[in-house]
Structures are given as C-alpha cells and as structure tokens.
Write a protein that holds these residues in place. Structure first.
Motif, short mmCIF file in Angstrom:
data_model
loop_
_atom_site.label_atom_id
_atom_site.label_comp_id
_atom_site.label_asym_id
_atom_site.label_seq_id
_atom_site.Cartn_x
_atom_site.Cartn_y
_atom_site.Cartn_z
N UNK A 51 0.93 -1.32 0.18
CA UNK A 51 -0.28 0.38 -0.23
C UNK A 51 0.82 1.23 0.05
N UNK A 52 0.97 1.69 -0.99
CA UNK A 52 1.75 2.96 -1.31
C UNK A 52 0.88 4.78 -1.11
N UNK A 53 1.18 5.37 -0.98
CA UNK A 53 0.31 6.57 -1.59
C UNK A 53 -0.58 7.01 -2.63
N UNK A 54 0.58 6.30 -3.87
CA UNK A 54 -0.52 6.42 -4.83
C UNK A 54 -1.07 5.05 -5.90
N UNK A 55 -0.65 3.90 -5.11
CA UNK A 55 -1.63 3.01 -5.03
C UNK A 55 -1.16 1.49 -4.71
N UNK A 56 -2.58 0.17 -4.57
CA UNK A 56 -2.55 -0.24 -3.77
C UNK A 56 -2.25 -2.00 -4.41
N UNK A 57 -1.26 -2.57 -4.23
CA UNK A 57 -0.99 -4.13 -5.67
C UNK A 57 -1.46 -5.06 -4.27
N UNK A 58 -1.68 -6.43 -5.54
CA UNK A 58 -1.82 -7.51 -4.55
C UNK A 58 -0.84 -8.09 -5.99
N UNK A 59 -0.12 -9.03 -5.24
CA UNK A 59 0.83 -9.31 -5.89
C UNK A 59 0.76 -11.37 -5.55
N UNK A 60 0.68 -11.89 -6.42
CA UNK A 60 0.59 -13.20 -6.54
C UNK A 60 1.87 -14.28 -7.31
N UNK A 61 2.41 -15.10 -7.09
CA UNK A 61 3.49 -15.61 -6.85
C UNK A 61 2.79 -17.56 -6.90
N UNK A 62 3.65 -17.67 -7.85
CA UNK A 62 4.07 -19.37 -8.12
C UNK A 62 4.70 -19.93 -6.51
N UNK A 63 6.10 -19.48 -6.62
CA UNK A 63 7.06 -19.42 -5.61
C UNK A 63 7.17 -18.25 -4.64
N UNK A 64 7.67 -18.31 -4.00
CA UNK A 64 8.29 -17.00 -3.36
C UNK A 64 8.85 -16.83 -3.86
N UNK A 65 10.05 -17.26 -4.42
CA UNK A 65 11.18 -16.56 -4.54
C UNK A 65 10.84 -16.65 -6.50
N UNK A 66 10.37 -15.90 -6.88
CA UNK A 66 9.88 -15.76 -8.31
C UNK A 66 9.83 -14.14 -8.34
N UNK A 67 9.44 -14.16 -9.51
CA UNK A 67 8.76 -12.64 -9.26
C UNK A 67 6.94 -12.99 -9.64
N UNK A 68 6.05 -11.89 -9.12
CA UNK A 68 4.70 -11.91 -9.61
C UNK A 68 4.01 -12.68 -10.60
N UNK A 69 3.71 -13.76 -10.80
CA UNK A 69 3.14 -13.92 -11.60
C UNK A 69 1.67 -12.69 -11.98
N UNK A 70 0.81 -12.13 -11.61
CA UNK A 70 0.31 -11.28 -11.55
C UNK A 70 0.48 -10.39 -11.02
N UNK A 71 -0.01 -9.12 -10.98
CA UNK A 71 -0.51 -8.02 -10.36
C UNK A 71 -1.40 -6.82 -11.01
N UNK A 72 -2.15 -6.86 -9.00
CA UNK A 72 -3.60 -6.14 -9.26
C UNK A 72 -2.84 -5.08 -9.05
N UNK A 73 -3.21 -3.94 -9.73
CA UNK A 73 -3.00 -2.42 -9.02
C UNK A 73 -4.63 -1.70 -8.99
N UNK A 74 -4.86 -0.15 -8.25
CA UNK A 74 -5.65 -0.48 -7.91
C UNK A 74 -4.90 1.39 -7.19
N UNK A 75 -5.27 2.35 -8.90
CA UNK A 75 -4.58 3.36 -9.26
C UNK A 75 -6.11 4.88 -8.59
N UNK A 76 -6.37 5.18 -8.03
CA UNK A 76 -7.16 6.07 -8.14
C UNK A 76 -6.92 7.26 -8.92
N UNK A 77 -5.30 7.66 -9.12
CA UNK A 77 -5.76 8.58 -9.92
C UNK A 77 -6.24 8.71 -11.58
N UNK A 78 -5.48 7.50 -11.83
CA UNK A 78 -6.41 7.01 -13.06
C UNK A 78 -8.18 6.50 -13.33
#
Length: 117
Positions: A50-77
C-alpha cells in the motif's frame, strides 16, 4: 514546563489519504480468487503493498520468483483508463478498467481452464 507559550505543533495535513488501500469487498474478491488458484495448485504465495498512489496485490507461483500477476488500484487514473490494472509476470499491462471484476476476468478464465484439465 514553566513557559507560558504553547509548543504544540500540528502535523501537516494533506488533501487525501496517506496511502491507497483496498476496500473490504475488493480484498474479499481478490483473496477469493487467490484461494481458488491455490486450491488448483497454481499459486503459492501473495504480497500486498500500500503506497500513497497505488495499492498492489501480487500473486506468486513460488515465493522466490517475480509475481505471476499484479493487481493494481490507482485512484488517480479513475477518470482516464480506469483505476484498476492487471499486470503480467514481465510487468506488461494485460488489462485496464474501471471495475475490479473486469480486471479479474482473464485470471478467472485461466482458473476455469486449470480446473477443467
């Protein structure tokens, strides 16, 4: 303590919230999908930021990888392409929109294929 002047300072106020977050119904929907993907054996871990400009949810196949998907909420957009976006493993924008259900639809279709196989 003996001074007669006041040394109380107010914290600076900004116009909006200090960080963007998910509303209860939004996080319930996201975590519901996450739980179904875990049950299908596709995801193993998640993270939220949770940041000042965006909230991010990231899902991983394995914790050591990059997220497979990221869901972002940016109210400014909100008034442009929509405040929701779905990002792939390489960071590419897969979908943008004004409602969470539309953003989750490609992932839910993938889940149907995973369960159907």
């Amino acid at each position: 303590m003996g001074s007669s002047g006041s040394n109380i300072s107010a914290f600076p106020q900004r116009g909006g919230p200090s960080q963007v977050g998910f509303e209860r119904r939004e996080i319930e929907r996201i975590l519901g999908l996450y739980g179904r993907m875990v049950a299908a054996g596709h995801w193993k871990d998640y993270a939220m930021d949770m940041r000042p400009d965006v909230a991010i949810f990231a899902a991983f196949r394995r914790a050591s990888e990059r997220p497979q998907i990221r869901i972002e909420k940016r109210p400014a957009d909100r008034n442009r392409q929509g405040m929701w976006s779905l990002h792939g493993e390489q960071g590419q924008v897969l979908k943008r929109g004004h409602d969470l259900a539309g953003i989750l639809a490609p992932v839910e279709r993938k889940l149907v294929k995973l369960v159907g196989d």
